[in-house]
Design an enzyme around this catalytic site. Sequence first.
Site, short mmCIF file in Angstrom:
data_model
loop_
_atom_site.label_atom_id
_atom_site.label_comp_id
_atom_site.label_asym_id
_atom_site.label_seq_id
_atom_site.Cartn_x
_atom_site.Cartn_y
_atom_site.Cartn_z
N TYR A 24 -143.15 -26.51 -3.09
CA TYR A 24 -143.77 -25.44 -4.18
C TYR A 24 -143.92 -24.02 -3.42
O TYR A 24 -143.87 -22.89 -3.35
CB TYR A 24 -144.50 -25.63 -4.47
CG TYR A 24 -144.67 -26.48 -5.24
CD1 TYR A 24 -143.84 -26.48 -6.72
CD2 TYR A 24 -145.85 -28.27 -5.15
CE1 TYR A 24 -143.85 -27.88 -7.95
CE2 TYR A 24 -145.51 -28.75 -6.87
CZ TYR A 24 -144.65 -28.71 -7.69
OH TYR A 24 -144.89 -29.87 -8.47
N ASN A 75 -144.73 -20.92 -16.41
CA ASN A 75 -144.49 -21.97 -16.35
C ASN A 75 -145.29 -23.04 -16.49
O ASN A 75 -146.57 -22.86 -16.05
CB ASN A 75 -144.72 -21.98 -14.43
CG ASN A 75 -144.19 -23.03 -13.35
OD1 ASN A 75 -143.97 -24.26 -14.08
ND2 ASN A 75 -143.73 -23.12 -12.26
N HIS A 81 -143.79 -31.40 -19.58
CA HIS A 81 -143.15 -33.04 -20.39
C HIS A 81 -144.54 -33.26 -20.76
O HIS A 81 -143.87 -34.79 -21.87
CB HIS A 81 -142.82 -34.01 -19.43
CG HIS A 81 -142.49 -33.51 -17.58
ND1 HIS A 81 -141.57 -32.56 -17.54
CD2 HIS A 81 -142.97 -32.08 -16.71
CE1 HIS A 81 -140.82 -32.16 -16.37
NE2 HIS A 81 -142.74 -31.99 -15.48
N ASP A 88 -144.89 -25.51 -29.93
CA ASP A 88 -145.06 -25.68 -31.20
C ASP A 88 -145.71 -23.56 -30.98
O ASP A 88 -146.12 -23.05 -31.97
CB ASP A 88 -146.60 -26.14 -31.42
CG ASP A 88 -145.76 -27.15 -32.13
OD1 ASP A 88 -144.92 -27.35 -32.13
OD2 ASP A 88 -146.42 -28.10 -32.85
N HIS A 101 -139.32 -22.91 -13.78
CA HIS A 101 -139.76 -23.76 -12.45
C HIS A 101 -139.77 -23.61 -11.64
O HIS A 101 -138.45 -23.20 -10.90
CB HIS A 101 -139.30 -25.67 -12.94
CG HIS A 101 -139.77 -25.66 -14.61
ND1 HIS A 101 -140.92 -26.65 -14.74
CD2 HIS A 101 -139.03 -25.97 -15.10
CE1 HIS A 101 -140.68 -26.36 -15.95
NE2 HIS A 101 -139.35 -26.06 -16.49
N ILE A 102 -140.34 -24.36 -10.55
CA ILE A 102 -140.09 -23.51 -8.58
C ILE A 102 -139.43 -24.50 -8.43
O ILE A 102 -138.65 -23.85 -7.44
CB ILE A 102 -141.47 -23.42 -7.87
CG1 ILE A 102 -142.66 -22.65 -8.54
CG2 ILE A 102 -140.81 -23.71 -7.07
CD1 ILE A 102 -143.70 -22.82 -8.08
N SER A 103 -139.58 -26.12 -8.85
CA SER A 103 -138.80 -27.05 -8.03
C SER A 103 -137.26 -26.72 -9.67
O SER A 103 -137.74 -26.70 -10.53
CB SER A 103 -139.00 -28.06 -7.96
OG SER A 103 -139.76 -28.98 -9.06
N ARG A 112 -139.96 -36.38 -15.37
CA ARG A 112 -140.22 -34.94 -15.18
C ARG A 112 -138.99 -34.57 -15.27
O ARG A 112 -138.91 -33.42 -15.88
CB ARG A 112 -139.87 -34.46 -13.69
CG ARG A 112 -141.52 -34.62 -13.37
CD ARG A 112 -141.47 -33.66 -11.95
NE ARG A 112 -142.91 -34.63 -11.08
CZ ARG A 112 -144.18 -34.01 -11.11
NH1 ARG A 112 -144.65 -32.97 -11.96
NH2 ARG A 112 -144.62 -34.61 -10.23
#
EC number: 4.2.1.10
Length: 144
Positions: A24, A75, A81, A88, A101-103, A112
């Site tokens: 991260y 994020n 997941h 919703d 997402h950072i990664s 993931r």
Amino acid sequence: MGHSVLLINGPNLNLLGTREPHIYGHTTLKDLEESCKEHAQSLGAELQSFQSNAEGTIIDRIHEARGKIDVIIINPAGYTHTSVAIRDALAGVDIPFIELHISNTHTREKFRHHSYLSDKAAAVIMGFGVDGYKYAVDYAVRNL
């Protein structure tokens, strides 16, 4: 001011800068939020930021955005997941959103690889490190 953007960061992102920096990075959440606000302002937009480790609190903040926010950047972290409820909530407020997402979650553990949000998102940005936040702000302001 132009667009109003809400940046939501999910669980454990309050630990940015210290949690698994090999994944991260070393940028803190506070620094990242400030950078995003400044970048949005440079594009003529206003950005609010919000972080919570609690699913219900994130849902409440999404609901509060209805009629007040033009675009959401989220994020969802680990809730990506698992959370049908966040999906919703995003569908219920009818605000375009960018999943961030950072990664690159597809190069990590198998659990993931699935997102409950991606098929509803206007865009998905992942794998660019914290630079992805700048890209998300750019896209939100210029395209949504």
